[in-house]
Design an enzyme around this catalytic site. Structure first.
Site, mmCIF file in Angstrom:
data_model
loop_
_atom_site.group_PDB
_atom_site.id
_atom_site.type_symbol
_atom_site.label_atom_id
_atom_site.label_comp_id
_atom_site.label_asym_id
_atom_site.label_seq_id
_atom_site.Cartn_x
_atom_site.Cartn_y
_atom_site.Cartn_z
ATOM 1 N N HIS A 1 27.545 16.827 -29.005
ATOM 2 C CA HIS A 1 26.656 16.446 -30.100
ATOM 3 C C HIS A 1 25.491 15.632 -29.565
ATOM 4 O O HIS A 1 25.673 14.520 -29.071
ATOM 5 C CB HIS A 1 27.443 15.649 -31.135
ATOM 6 C CG HIS A 1 26.666 15.280 -32.346
ATOM 7 N ND1 HIS A 1 26.484 13.977 -32.750
ATOM 8 C CD2 HIS A 1 26.031 16.055 -33.256
ATOM 9 C CE1 HIS A 1 25.766 13.955 -33.852
ATOM 10 N NE2 HIS A 1 25.475 15.203 -34.184
ATOM 11 N N HIS B 1 16.065 13.432 -32.994
ATOM 12 C CA HIS B 1 16.808 13.519 -34.253
ATOM 13 C C HIS B 1 16.050 12.948 -35.443
ATOM 14 O O HIS B 1 15.931 13.590 -36.488
ATOM 15 C CB HIS B 1 18.151 12.792 -34.122
ATOM 16 C CG HIS B 1 18.968 12.817 -35.380
ATOM 17 N ND1 HIS B 1 18.837 11.865 -36.366
ATOM 18 C CD2 HIS B 1 19.910 13.694 -35.815
ATOM 19 C CE1 HIS B 1 19.663 12.153 -37.353
ATOM 20 N NE2 HIS B 1 20.326 13.248 -37.048
#
Length: 267
Positions: A16, A60
């Site tokens: 991740h 992100h």
């Protein structure tokens, strides 16, 4: 045939935002550590945004504030401004030289290292700009085999699959779905990443019956430690799900954890 359907032995191992447990997220350091743990073929989930001058970058948040030493909205900054920022000092000083990667450079790195990127789309309302740039880059580099696309926006995924049909798509969901396979087929996605707390409800079997792959994110051991002291062993459940063939890709901040769970399920 669905390219993302796997067996317990071939289940994909994923990090991740790379191996973000041991390196700053969405940096080459995190991707490199994921590769060191899992070898060629490891999937690195990462996040895709676009700068004010049209560069596709891996970050992100909507701003650079949390994961760099700068401030501002990504969409309002040029890449020349972003590339001067440290994307690693916030994590540890040893990573101070890490920078926010451009997708074009990250794809060349992926080809050299044998990495697959799962690109989570973080840009909305700009498909007319975003999709052509992405498609042109993929065609120029011949790198469709290095990519998956993911998003919580199933409408966007359906449109992107139409524009770039050679790249598999992954729908992300925190909700328990009444008929996940029907939703996946309508959106023309190849996989759905399910919420771990809903996983025992049987959605994985519904997806597999419909020919759709099942992905799952497992919290790293550092987040599960307290639960385990109370007798809640989430990792034991995940091992059972892998062994039963319910998972096609398992992702964690800690790539070593995914490898360990896969090995235990196949022992």
């Amino acid at each position: 045939m669905n390219p993302l359907r796997m067996t317990p032995k071939t289940m994909r191992v994923a990090g991740h935002r790379g191996h973000s447990e041991g390196a700053p997220e969405n940096t080459y350091a995190a991707f490199r550590k994921a590769r060191e743990y899992a070898g060629p073929g490891v999937t690195c989930e990462t996040d895709l945004r676009i700068t004010s001058d049209g560069e596709l970058v891996l970050i992100h948040d909507e701003t650079v504030d949390r994961t760099t030493d700068g401030y501002g909205l990504v969409r309002n900054m040029t890449y020349a401004e972003i590339e001067t920022l440290s994307a690693g000092r916030w994590f540890r000083e040893e990573f101070a030289e890490e920078r926010v990667p451009r997708l074009v450079d990250a794809l060349q790195f992926a080809r050299e290292q044998g990495i697959i990127y799962q690109l989570e789309l973080k840009t909305y309302g700009q498909d007319d700009v975003f999709f052509p740039r992405l498609k042109a880059l993929i065609e120029e580099l011949g790198c469709a085999d290095l990519l998956q696309f993911s998003s919580f926006d199933f409408v966007q995924l359906r449109a992107l699959k139409k524009a770039i049909p050679d790249v598999p798509t992954v729908g992300l969901s925190h909700s328990r779905l009444i008929d996940p396979a029907a939703i996946a087929l309508e959106a023309n996605v190849d996989a759905i990443n399910l919420e771990i707390h809903h996983f025992p409800s049987g959605e994985a079997r519904q997806l597999h019956d419909g020919g759709i792959a099942t992905f799952l994110h497992v919290p790293p051991p550092s987040k599960l430690k307290t639960l385990k002291t109370y007798g809640v062993d989430i990792e034991a459940d995940v091992i059972e799900w892998i062994h039963d063939g319910q998972l096609d890709q398992l992702i964690s901040n800690d790539v070593s954890q995914v490898l360990r769970l896969k090995d235990m399920a196949n022992a």
